[in-house]
Design an enzyme around this catalytic site. Structure first.
Site, PDB file in Angstrom:
ATOM      1  N   ASN A  93       0.850  -1.085   0.112  1.00 45.00           N
ATOM      2  CA  ASN A  93      -0.039   0.128  -0.220  1.00 45.00           C
ATOM      3  C   ASN A  93       0.940   1.155  -0.027  1.00 45.00           C
ATOM      4  O   ASN A  93       1.617   1.422   0.987  1.00 45.00           O
ATOM      5  CB  ASN A  93      -0.859  -0.015   1.211  1.00 45.00           C
ATOM      6  CG  ASN A  93      -1.676   1.047   1.300  1.00 45.00           C
ATOM      7  OD1 ASN A  93      -1.702   1.899   0.494  1.00 45.00           O
ATOM      8  ND2 ASN A  93      -2.112   1.434   2.681  1.00 45.00           N
ATOM      9  N   TRP A  94       0.958   2.013  -1.153  1.00 43.18           N
ATOM     10  CA  TRP A  94       1.906   2.928  -1.257  1.00 43.18           C
ATOM     11  C   TRP A  94       1.378   4.540  -0.564  1.00 43.18           C
ATOM     12  O   TRP A  94       2.087   5.418  -0.406  1.00 43.18           O
ATOM     13  CB  TRP A  94       2.300   3.444  -2.610  1.00 43.18           C
ATOM     14  CG  TRP A  94       2.867   2.158  -3.410  1.00 43.18           C
ATOM     15  CD1 TRP A  94       3.516   1.097  -2.869  1.00 43.18           C
ATOM     16  CD2 TRP A  94       3.217   2.140  -4.967  1.00 43.18           C
ATOM     17  NE1 TRP A  94       4.109   0.343  -3.754  1.00 43.18           N
ATOM     18  CE2 TRP A  94       3.825   0.869  -4.908  1.00 43.18           C
ATOM     19  CE3 TRP A  94       2.918   2.872  -6.016  1.00 43.18           C
ATOM     20  CZ2 TRP A  94       4.189   0.423  -6.159  1.00 43.18           C
ATOM     21  CZ3 TRP A  94       3.488   2.363  -7.175  1.00 43.18           C
ATOM     22  CH2 TRP A  94       4.217   1.354  -7.379  1.00 43.18           C
ATOM     23  N   LYS A  95       0.175   4.352  -0.171  1.00 48.25           N
ATOM     24  CA  LYS A  95      -0.533   5.417   0.633  1.00 48.25           C
ATOM     25  C   LYS A  95      -0.546   6.832  -0.181  1.00 48.25           C
ATOM     26  O   LYS A  95      -0.361   6.621  -1.674  1.00 48.25           O
ATOM     27  CB  LYS A  95      -0.003   5.455   1.903  1.00 48.25           C
ATOM     28  CG  LYS A  95      -0.269   4.395   2.595  1.00 48.25           C
ATOM     29  CD  LYS A  95       0.271   4.404   4.320  1.00 48.25           C
ATOM     30  CE  LYS A  95      -0.089   2.843   4.963  1.00 48.25           C
ATOM     31  NZ  LYS A  95       0.042   3.198   6.294  1.00 48.25           N
ATOM     32  N   HIS A 147      -9.367   1.237   5.546  1.00 48.86           N
ATOM     33  CA  HIS A 147      -7.997   1.078   6.014  1.00 48.86           C
ATOM     34  C   HIS A 147      -8.197   2.032   7.411  1.00 48.86           C
ATOM     35  O   HIS A 147      -9.138   3.050   7.523  1.00 48.86           O
ATOM     36  CB  HIS A 147      -7.250   1.778   5.192  1.00 48.86           C
ATOM     37  CG  HIS A 147      -5.605   1.928   5.619  1.00 48.86           C
ATOM     38  ND1 HIS A 147      -5.192   2.850   6.628  1.00 48.86           N
ATOM     39  CD2 HIS A 147      -4.538   0.840   5.484  1.00 48.86           C
ATOM     40  CE1 HIS A 147      -3.963   2.524   6.700  1.00 48.86           C
ATOM     41  NE2 HIS A 147      -3.335   1.266   6.228  1.00 48.86           N
ATOM     42  N   GLU A 178      -6.507   4.623   8.406  1.00 47.33           N
ATOM     43  CA  GLU A 178      -6.209   6.162   7.990  1.00 47.33           C
ATOM     44  C   GLU A 178      -7.527   6.606   7.481  1.00 47.33           C
ATOM     45  O   GLU A 178      -7.900   7.777   7.828  1.00 47.33           O
ATOM     46  CB  GLU A 178      -5.048   6.123   7.146  1.00 47.33           C
ATOM     47  CG  GLU A 178      -3.758   5.767   7.741  1.00 47.33           C
ATOM     48  CD  GLU A 178      -2.652   5.540   7.100  1.00 47.33           C
ATOM     49  OE1 GLU A 178      -2.507   5.427   5.765  1.00 47.33           O
ATOM     50  OE2 GLU A 178      -1.600   4.933   7.796  1.00 47.33           O
ATOM     51  N   GLU A 215      -5.210  -5.297  11.157  1.00 48.03           N
ATOM     52  CA  GLU A 215      -4.205  -4.274  11.097  1.00 48.03           C
ATOM     53  C   GLU A 215      -4.270  -3.682  12.582  1.00 48.03           C
ATOM     54  O   GLU A 215      -5.127  -2.622  12.720  1.00 48.03           O
ATOM     55  CB  GLU A 215      -4.226  -3.115   9.905  1.00 48.03           C
ATOM     56  CG  GLU A 215      -3.974  -3.703   8.824  1.00 48.03           C
ATOM     57  CD  GLU A 215      -3.566  -2.682   7.806  1.00 48.03           C
ATOM     58  OE1 GLU A 215      -2.460  -3.034   7.257  1.00 48.03           O
ATOM     59  OE2 GLU A 215      -4.009  -1.679   7.555  1.00 48.03           O
ATOM     60  N   GLY A 232       2.769   1.947  11.162  1.00 51.75           N
ATOM     61  CA  GLY A 232       3.469   2.923  10.964  1.00 51.75           C
ATOM     62  C   GLY A 232       4.680   3.521  12.118  1.00 51.75           C
ATOM     63  O   GLY A 232       4.964   4.281  12.241  1.00 51.75           O
ATOM     64  N   SER A 254       3.471  -2.429  10.344  1.00 50.68           N
ATOM     65  CA  SER A 254       4.991  -2.529  10.339  1.00 50.68           C
ATOM     66  C   SER A 254       5.945  -3.818  10.076  1.00 50.68           C
ATOM     67  O   SER A 254       6.795  -4.363  10.693  1.00 50.68           O
ATOM     68  CB  SER A 254       5.611  -2.222  12.028  1.00 50.68           C
ATOM     69  OG  SER A 254       5.169  -0.821  12.283  1.00 50.68           O
ATOM     70  N   GLY A 312       2.979  -1.000   4.239  1.00 46.09           N
ATOM     71  CA  GLY A 312       3.040   0.368   3.998  1.00 46.09           C
ATOM     72  C   GLY A 312       4.407   0.872   3.824  1.00 46.09           C
ATOM     73  O   GLY A 312       4.982   0.496   2.745  1.00 46.09           O
ATOM     74  N   GLY A 313       4.762   1.373   4.728  1.00 46.75           N
ATOM     75  CA  GLY A 313       6.357   1.847   4.686  1.00 46.75           C
ATOM     76  C   GLY A 313       7.484   1.037   4.210  1.00 46.75           C
ATOM     77  O   GLY A 313       7.902   1.440   2.902  1.00 46.75           O
TER      78      GLY A 313
HETATM   79  P1  PGA Z   1       3.003   0.152   7.688  1.00 53.95           P
HETATM   80  O1  PGA Z   1       1.630   0.365   7.055  1.00 53.95           O
HETATM   81  O2  PGA Z   1       3.706  -1.153   7.135  1.00 53.95           O
HETATM   82  O3  PGA Z   1       3.775   1.355   7.364  1.00 53.95           O
HETATM   83  O4  PGA Z   1       2.756  -0.190   9.366  1.00 53.95           O
HETATM   84  C1  PGA Z   1       0.708  -0.719   6.890  1.00 53.95           C
HETATM   85  C2  PGA Z   1      -0.643  -0.480   6.530  1.00 53.95           C
HETATM   86  O5  PGA Z   1      -1.092   0.773   6.934  1.00 53.95           O
HETATM   87  O6  PGA Z   1      -1.342  -1.057   5.814  1.00 53.95           O
END
Ligand code: PGA
Length: 255
Positions: free
Chosen positions: A9-11, A95, A97, A169, A175, A215, A236-237
């Protein structure tokens, strides 16, 4: 047998040039890995450019969200048909976020999920508890997950649920560099599979993929993937770093 799924997920990251470069690197890293699926969710602006890099390759393209209507006056939204038109076969929905920063309600998320599955997209439905709930103990975590599952999957038929992927999640792990331990994640995944068996049936629960997010990185992916109920990862990251993501998709489970 469930096919493991590693999703990036590149956000809100990646210019077109960055997206192309990253997509190309992922295609290279995924070559020959036929026992797993790899998926990329670029921002909407980079879907088309990423689709070009993925053409003819097995890496799946996904949207980071999707609307519940086909078209019309919904400023800022993208419909399932628009995602399919650009070559996406999946969408991330719910998600944390979207829930926390943009105030998406359970009802909205349910509508998005139903529309995505109805349109034939793979729906990656994200759920997970806050640190406050985690600290109250396992019973509270399970009550929270049950509520999210029941509200998110309301009205989703068993046929549609076959295209569902659950992403567990825990919010406190996203993150933050804090990953749920493999035991904590396994326990939550096993519980989610039990819920699916109760809500649908045992065979659907056995076939459904439940992926972990929060993470995930090259040093924890192998142990996470060694757990019996962890069927993949939503990253994500570390998905923004070519080398790290390559190592993650090349995970080796111990079983
Ligand atoms: P992260 O994000 O790997 O940066 O913790 C995961 C996500 O939000 O799907």
């Amino acid at each position: 047998m469930r096919t493991p799924l590693i999703a990036g997920n590149w956000k809100m990251n990646c210019t077109l040039a960055e997206a192309r470069e990253l997509a190309l690197a992922v295609v290279e890293a995924a070559k020959g890995l036929n026992d797993r699926e790899v998926l990329l969710a670029p921002p909407f602006t980079a879907l088309s450019a990423t689709a070009k890099e993925l053409a003819g390759e097995s890496v799946i393209l996904a949207g980071q969200n999707v609307a519940w209507e086909e078209k019309g006056a919904f400023t800022g939204e993208i419909s399932p048909a628009m995602l399919k038109d650009v070559g996406a076969m999946a969408a991330i929905i719910g998600h944390s976020e979207r829930r926390q920063i943009f105030g998406e309600s359970e009802a909205m998320i349910n509508a998005r999920l139903r529309a995505a599955l109805q349109a034939g997209l793979m729906g990656i439905f994200c759920i997970g508890e806050s640190l406050e709930i985690r600290e109250k103990g396992q019973a509270d975590v399970e009550a929270w997950l049950k509520k999210q599952m029941e509200e998110g999957l309301r009205g989703v038929s068993a046929a549609a649920a076959r295209r569902l992927v659950i992403a567990y999640e825990p919010i406190w792990a996203i993150g933050t560099g804090k990953t749920a331990s493999q035991e904590q994640a396994q326990q939550a995944h096993a519980y989610l599979r039990l819920l699916l068996a109760n809500m649908y049936d045992k065979s659907l629960a056995e076939e459904a993929r439940i992926v972990y997010g929060g993470s995930v990185n090259p040093s924890n992916i192998d142990e996470l993937m060694s757990q019996p109920d962890i069927d993949g990862a939503l990253v994500g990251g570390a998905a923004l770093d070519k080398e790290q993501f390559a190592r993650i998709i090349q995970f080796q489970a111990a079983n």
